[in-house]
Design an enzyme around this catalytic site. Sequence first.
Site, PDB file in Angstrom:
ATOM      1  N   ASP A 106      24.364 -12.037 -23.373  1.00 16.74           N
ATOM      2  CA  ASP A 106      23.875 -11.855 -24.745  1.00 16.74           C
ATOM      3  C   ASP A 106      23.623 -13.194 -25.427  1.00 16.74           C
ATOM      4  OD1 ASP A 106      23.836  -8.950 -25.296  1.00 16.74           O
ATOM      5  OD2 ASP A 106      25.941  -9.092 -24.715  1.00 16.74           O
ATOM      6  N   MET A 145      22.420 -14.968 -28.739  1.00 24.56           N
ATOM      7  CA  MET A 145      22.256 -14.667 -30.177  1.00 24.56           C
ATOM      8  C   MET A 145      22.046 -15.967 -30.938  1.00 24.56           C
ATOM      9  SD  MET A 145      25.253 -11.893 -30.746  1.00 24.56           S
ATOM     10  CE  MET A 145      25.456 -10.475 -29.655  1.00 24.56           C
ATOM     11  N   GLY A 204      30.541  -3.832 -22.454  1.00 23.45           N
ATOM     12  CA  GLY A 204      31.310  -5.038 -22.760  1.00 23.45           C
ATOM     13  C   GLY A 204      32.791  -4.765 -22.862  1.00 23.45           C
ATOM     14  N   SER A 205      33.202  -4.234 -24.012  1.00 24.54           N
ATOM     15  CA  SER A 205      34.639  -4.081 -24.260  1.00 24.54           C
ATOM     16  C   SER A 205      35.299  -3.091 -23.306  1.00 24.54           C
ATOM     17  CB  SER A 205      34.885  -3.691 -25.720  1.00 24.54           C
ATOM     18  OG  SER A 205      34.018  -2.653 -26.112  1.00 24.54           O
ATOM     19  N   ASP A 245      22.649  -0.109 -24.337  1.00 24.58           N
ATOM     20  CA  ASP A 245      23.592  -1.199 -24.628  1.00 24.58           C
ATOM     21  C   ASP A 245      24.288  -0.920 -25.950  1.00 24.58           C
ATOM     22  OD1 ASP A 245      24.873  -3.642 -25.010  1.00 24.58           O
ATOM     23  OD2 ASP A 245      23.012  -4.816 -25.174  1.00 24.58           O
ATOM     24  N   GLY A 246      25.621  -0.826 -25.887  1.00 27.19           N
ATOM     25  CA  GLY A 246      26.432  -0.678 -27.100  1.00 27.19           C
ATOM     26  C   GLY A 246      27.315   0.553 -27.061  1.00 27.19           C
ATOM     27  N   HIS A 295      19.791 -10.915 -22.375  1.00 27.36           N
ATOM     28  CA  HIS A 295      19.379 -10.114 -23.540  1.00 27.36           C
ATOM     29  C   HIS A 295      19.252 -11.063 -24.730  1.00 27.36           C
ATOM     30  CE1 HIS A 295      20.687  -6.776 -26.636  1.00 27.36           C
ATOM     31  NE2 HIS A 295      19.421  -7.139 -26.780  1.00 27.36           N
ATOM     32  N   HIS A 311      25.348  -9.004 -17.843  1.00 28.78           N
ATOM     33  CA  HIS A 311      24.517  -8.959 -19.049  1.00 28.78           C
ATOM     34  C   HIS A 311      24.912 -10.129 -19.959  1.00 28.78           C
ATOM     35  CE1 HIS A 311      22.157  -6.797 -22.153  1.00 28.78           C
ATOM     36  NE2 HIS A 311      23.113  -7.143 -23.001  1.00 28.78           N
ATOM     37  N   SER A 322      28.876  -6.845 -20.120  1.00 22.03           N
ATOM     38  CA  SER A 322      28.381  -7.823 -21.092  1.00 22.03           C
ATOM     39  C   SER A 322      29.421  -8.902 -21.308  1.00 22.03           C
ATOM     40  CB  SER A 322      28.089  -7.140 -22.431  1.00 22.03           C
ATOM     41  OG  SER A 322      28.045  -8.118 -23.462  1.00 22.03           O
ATOM     42  N   MET A 349      19.037   0.038 -27.859  1.00 19.81           N
ATOM     43  CA  MET A 349      20.320  -0.376 -28.452  1.00 19.81           C
ATOM     44  C   MET A 349      20.991   0.841 -29.070  1.00 19.81           C
ATOM     45  SD  MET A 349      20.852  -3.558 -27.840  1.00 19.81           S
ATOM     46  CE  MET A 349      22.366  -3.620 -28.801  1.00 19.81           C
ATOM     47  N   MET A 391      18.684 -11.888 -28.379  1.00 22.98           N
ATOM     48  CA  MET A 391      18.688 -11.371 -29.760  1.00 22.98           C
ATOM     49  C   MET A 391      18.378 -12.550 -30.666  1.00 22.98           C
ATOM     50  SD  MET A 391      21.919  -8.850 -29.250  1.00 22.98           S
ATOM     51  CE  MET A 391      22.355  -9.743 -27.773  1.00 22.98           C
TER      52      MET A 391
HETATM   53  C1  DX5 Z   1      25.664  -6.197 -28.857  1.00 16.37           C
HETATM   54  C2  DX5 Z   1      25.370  -6.685 -27.463  1.00 16.37           C
HETATM   55  C3  DX5 Z   1      26.064  -5.902 -26.432  1.00 16.37           C
HETATM   56  C4  DX5 Z   1      27.574  -5.898 -26.556  1.00 16.37           C
HETATM   57  C5  DX5 Z   1      28.052  -4.575 -26.053  1.00 16.37           C
HETATM   58  O1  DX5 Z   1      24.751  -6.712 -29.741  1.00 16.37           O
HETATM   59  O2  DX5 Z   1      23.985  -6.630 -27.195  1.00 16.37           O
HETATM   60  O3  DX5 Z   1      25.661  -6.301 -25.124  1.00 16.37           O
HETATM   61  O4  DX5 Z   1      28.223  -6.924 -25.871  1.00 16.37           O
HETATM   62  O5  DX5 Z   1      29.421  -4.518 -26.251  1.00 16.37           O
HETATM   63  P1  DX5 Z   1      30.201  -3.142 -26.200  1.00 16.37           P
HETATM   64  O6  DX5 Z   1      30.008  -2.584 -24.819  1.00 16.37           O
HETATM   65  O7  DX5 Z   1      31.612  -3.546 -26.467  1.00 16.37           O
HETATM   66  O8  DX5 Z   1      29.632  -2.252 -27.269  1.00 16.37           O
HETATM   67 ZN    ZN Z   2      23.366  -6.895 -25.081  1.00 15.03          ZN
END
Ligand code: DX5
Ligand code: ZN
Length: 222
Positions: free
Chosen positions: A33, A35, A195-196, A173-174, A64, A31, A8, A135, A66
């Site tokens: 995101d 928002m 992501g992280s 995801d998450g 994705h 991925h 992500s 999620m 949101m």
């Molecule tokens: C959160 C996003 C994720 C996010 C995941 O709302 O949809 O894609 O980047 O990050 P990690 O893997 O760090 O939880």
């Molecule tokens: Zn996401």
Amino acid sequence: MSIRIQPSILSANFVNFERDFATIADADGIHVDVMDGHFVPNLTFGTGMVKHMQEITKLPLDVHLMIEKPELWAPKYSELGVFSVTFHFEPCSDAAATAKAIKSHGSRAGLAIKPGTPVSAIEHLLEHFDQILVMSVEPGFGGQSFMNSSLEKISLLRDLLDSSGSQTWLQVDGGIDLQTISLAAGAGADTFVAGSSVFGAPDRNAMINQLRTAGELARTGQ
Ligand code: DX5
Ligand code: ZN
């Protein structure tokens, strides 16, 4: 069953995507995101930036959304030619029609549910989608802890998809890292957003490959 790892870019450097994309070449997709600061409190980017992201990578973009009013915006992302467009069930006025609009431009259509939304709310919609996103954190921010309550939803969806012979991907995801990917893959997920854990690793491609191996082991160990 193959396992897909999609880093992500919420955890990437927003003013240097070209450099960061080059560090995740072993990924199965990126991925993205999106928002809007309304459906979730955070704000990222829109169609203009996603269009240019396609010019700096050959990896498939998994968008994705949101955002509120996905029925208006989701088709605009598929018009860009991205690999997949996933929107949330909760703010959408007509999920089936939105899936159809996404697919009419050639993208895969995905449906996402927040942690508080039960599988029963979307059961009747599964047939319209190429991927379902569970999620495992409240959407909005990277770096949160994986919610174990998502595992039951993943198992339930795995059973529903298998019982109808569906090839629809089951994405989570998450909070995905080397520990939680085993839990989620063991419950039946096949596609993982991270992501992280990827962007925080000293060698991002090595982490992607370790995640994929851990996911494959958990899937085959069922
Ligand atoms: C959160 C996003 C994720 C996010 C995941 O709302 O949809 O894609 O980047 O990050 P990690 O893997 O760090 O939880
Ligand atoms: Zn996401």
